[in-house]
Design a protein around this motif. Structure first.
Motif, PDB file in Angstrom:
ATOM      1  N   SER A   1       0.817  -1.215   0.000  1.00 16.59           N
ATOM      2  CA  SER A   1       0.000   0.000   0.000  1.00 16.59           C
ATOM      3  C   SER A   1       0.854   1.268   0.000  1.00 16.59           C
ATOM      4  O   SER A   1       0.435   2.299  -0.527  1.00 16.59           O
ATOM      5  N   LYS A   2       2.067   1.203   0.546  1.00 16.26           N
ATOM      6  CA  LYS A   2       2.924   2.389   0.646  1.00 16.26           C
ATOM      7  C   LYS A   2       3.491   2.831  -0.701  1.00 16.26           C
ATOM      8  O   LYS A   2       4.135   3.875  -0.789  1.00 16.26           O
ATOM      9  N   ASN A   3       3.247   2.036  -1.750  1.00 12.46           N
ATOM     10  CA  ASN A   3       3.741   2.378  -3.088  1.00 12.46           C
ATOM     11  C   ASN A   3       2.611   2.594  -4.098  1.00 12.46           C
ATOM     12  O   ASN A   3       2.844   2.679  -5.295  1.00 12.46           O
ATOM     13  N   THR A   4       1.388   2.698  -3.616  1.00 13.58           N
ATOM     14  CA  THR A   4       0.218   2.752  -4.497  1.00 13.58           C
ATOM     15  C   THR A   4       0.176   4.016  -5.342  1.00 13.58           C
ATOM     16  O   THR A   4      -0.074   3.961  -6.553  1.00 13.58           O
ATOM     17  N   VAL A   5       0.407   5.182  -4.731  1.00 14.29           N
ATOM     18  CA  VAL A   5       0.382   6.436  -5.490  1.00 14.29           C
ATOM     19  C   VAL A   5       1.426   6.407  -6.598  1.00 14.29           C
ATOM     20  O   VAL A   5       1.171   6.835  -7.731  1.00 14.29           O
ATOM     21  N   ASN A   6       2.603   5.873  -6.286  1.00 14.22           N
ATOM     22  CA  ASN A   6       3.686   5.792  -7.271  1.00 14.22           C
ATOM     23  C   ASN A   6       3.281   4.963  -8.475  1.00 14.22           C
ATOM     24  O   ASN A   6       3.497   5.358  -9.630  1.00 14.22           O
ATOM     25  N   ILE A   7       2.667   3.809  -8.221  1.00 12.36           N
ATOM     26  CA  ILE A   7       2.257   2.922  -9.309  1.00 12.36           C
ATOM     27  C   ILE A   7       1.130   3.552 -10.118  1.00 12.36           C
ATOM     28  O   ILE A   7       1.130   3.504 -11.352  1.00 12.36           O
ATOM     29  N   LEU A   8       0.181   4.177  -9.447  1.00  6.45           N
ATOM     30  CA  LEU A   8      -0.924   4.819 -10.162  1.00  6.45           C
ATOM     31  C   LEU A   8      -0.432   5.998 -10.999  1.00  6.45           C
ATOM     32  O   LEU A   8      -0.937   6.245 -12.100  1.00  6.45           O
TER      33      LEU A   8
ATOM     34  N   ASP B   1       5.545   6.336  -2.172  1.00  4.97           N
ATOM     35  CA  ASP B   1       4.508   7.377  -2.143  1.00  4.97           C
ATOM     36  C   ASP B   1       4.993   8.613  -1.408  1.00  4.97           C
ATOM     37  O   ASP B   1       4.830   9.745  -1.873  1.00  4.97           O
ATOM     38  N   ILE B   2       5.615   8.406  -0.245  1.00  9.56           N
ATOM     39  CA  ILE B   2       6.148   9.523   0.550  1.00  9.56           C
ATOM     40  C   ILE B   2       7.412  10.075  -0.105  1.00  9.56           C
ATOM     41  O   ILE B   2       7.546  11.284  -0.327  1.00  9.56           O
TER      42      ILE B   2
ATOM     43  N   GLY C   1       5.360  12.623  -1.844  1.00  8.54           N
ATOM     44  CA  GLY C   1       4.894  13.342  -0.656  1.00  8.54           C
ATOM     45  C   GLY C   1       3.407  13.138  -0.425  1.00  8.54           C
ATOM     46  O   GLY C   1       2.685  14.052  -0.004  1.00  8.54           O
ATOM     47  N   ASN C   2       2.940  11.926  -0.672  1.00 11.74           N
ATOM     48  CA  ASN C   2       1.505  11.647  -0.625  1.00 11.74           C
ATOM     49  C   ASN C   2       1.304  10.185  -0.235  1.00 11.74           C
ATOM     50  O   ASN C   2       2.232   9.387  -0.313  1.00 11.74           O
ATOM     51  N   VAL C   3       0.103   9.847   0.204  1.00 14.52           N
ATOM     52  CA  VAL C   3      -0.225   8.452   0.473  1.00 14.52           C
ATOM     53  C   VAL C   3      -1.586   8.134  -0.146  1.00 14.52           C
ATOM     54  O   VAL C   3      -2.423   9.016  -0.320  1.00 14.52           O
TER      55      VAL C   3
END
Length: 401
Positions: free
Chosen positions: A25-32, A385-386, A390-392
């Motif tokens: 879950s900590k890499n979700t924004v990056n993948i999206l 993501d962080i 800088g987002n989650v």
């Protein structure tokens, strides 16, 4: 053809769901983020140069160079027609349908290098890979290049090799240069599973991809021919179903539990496997091709883990291994089966493997030297993501847990 293009387009949402669901879950924004930008990059680069690299229109008298460039930008005559024999199939239809395929190759790479690749480096890689590597490779067959001019022409109906294996070879190059995620393989040689955070999301993604394949394979008929389109959709669905069942059974036999991720990848394996010859197969052959692909993907995932090649979503197993299988299957089953066709298929597999892997490996190596390829251990531990955005993805959930 426009509806088919729309179905292929929605596959990008499927890839986004599968990749994010099968990772942490900590890499979700990056993948999206990657899966959002790749189709945008793909459309723009395909308009700028990709379409005219891939479809140079080799005339019969042309020398058989390995590729030919028809110029920058997309232009057509007043009528906007692509060919006289496909009524209503315009130049713009041709561009849009093929453009939807273009970014898929880089999307395949995205899942394989997830959770540890630097965003900036990956985006530069995607631009160059989609703009140059994919269309040049595609021109060898679909642009009437040298592989289409063999005595027995290489055959790849909708892209088991041209799309899926090309992405798979790029993915393998990325994994080898990046190395495994931290903690994936212990010092005593054991594999430590890093579980995906959302199996519902991964499942949604697979069914979106299956739906998209109605356009991917059905649209590759390049007309609304009722007989051929309906046959293609039936063989596609039977292979997907057989792949899912075979992978599920294989997981029960070899892992002692029915594994959902294996069943999901089995469906995708069946789809990738049938794609090269979906218009050539009978119902029974398509089921057999899909079932073999489903078993292959389970063995492949276990094999790559054993040799410490860390692929978070099984992209190399699904797209490369099953892409090769599906391409070779054209020479073993269906209307084109026979040794001459099998040898042509083998030549194509080898040619695409050598060119694409070397292109991707050298490109990534150069980018690694110039920009760096992997995030810091601290960023990887904290989550991309962080570190990168800088987002989650799930602020309330992460705050409370």
């Amino acid at each position: 053809m426009m509806i088919a293009a729309s179905l292929v387009f929605i596959m990008h949402l499927g890839f986004a769901c599968v990749e994010s669901g099968l990772t942490q879950s900590k890499n979700t924004v990056n993948i999206l983020f990657k899966n959002t930008l790749i189709p945008c990059i793909g459309l723009l680069t395909y308009a700028l140069c990709g379409f005219n690299l891939m479809y140079p229109g080799f005339a019969d008298g042309d020398s058989q160079f390995w590729f030919k460039f028809a110029g920058f930008g997309i232009t057509t005559d007043a009528a906007g027609l692509t060919s006289a024999y496909n009524v209503g199939y315009t130049y713009w239809t041709d561009f849009l349908f093929q453009a939807m395929f273009a970014a898929t190759a880089a999307t395949i790479v995205s899942g394989a290098v997830a959770e540890r690749v630097k965003l900036s480096t990956f985006m530069v890689f995607s631009i160059i890979f989609v703009a140059i590597c994919y269309p040049i490779a595609g021109s060898w067959k679909w642009g009437n290049g040298w592989l289409n001019r063999l005595e027995t022409p290489f055959y790849d109906f909708a892209g088991s090799t041209l799309v899926h294996s090309v992405g798979g070879w790029g993915a393998l190059a990325g994994i080898l240069l990046l190395g495994a995620r931290r903690g994936k393989y212990t010092s005593d040689g054991k594999t430590k599973p890093i579980l995906g955070h959302s199996m519902p999301l991964a499942t949604i993604g697979v069914f979106l991809l299956w739906l998209g394949w109605f356009g991917f394979n059905g649209g590759s008929v390049l007309s609304a021919d009722p007989g051929l389109v309906s046959l293609t959709l039936v063989t596609t669905c039977l292979a997907a179903a057989a792949g899912g069942v075979a992978a599920a059974l294989a997981s029960v036999i070899f892992l002692k539990k029915p594994d959902l991720s294996m069943a999901l990848n089995g469906i995708l394996a069946g789809l990738v496997g049938i794609t090269a010859g979906a218009d050539q197969m009978a119902a029974g052959s398509s089921m057999l091709i899909g079932a073999i692909a489903g078993v292959l993907v389970v063995f492949s995932v276990l094999f790559f883990d054993k040799i410490k090649i860390d692929d978070p979503v099984g992209a190399v197993s699904v797209h490369l291994v099953c892409g090769i299988w599906g391409t070779l299957a054209v020479g073993l089953f269906g209307e084109k089966a026979g040794m001459p066709q099998f040898m042509s298929q083998l030549k194509g597999v080898i040619a695409y493997g050598v060119f694409t892997f070397i292109f991707a490996f050298v490109l990534l190596l150069i980018l690694k030297i110039i920009m760096g390829l992997r995030v810091t251990p601290e960023e990887e531990s904290e989550g991309l993501d962080i570190g990168e955005h800088g987002n989650v993805a799930y602020p309330n959930f992460q705050a409370n847990h």
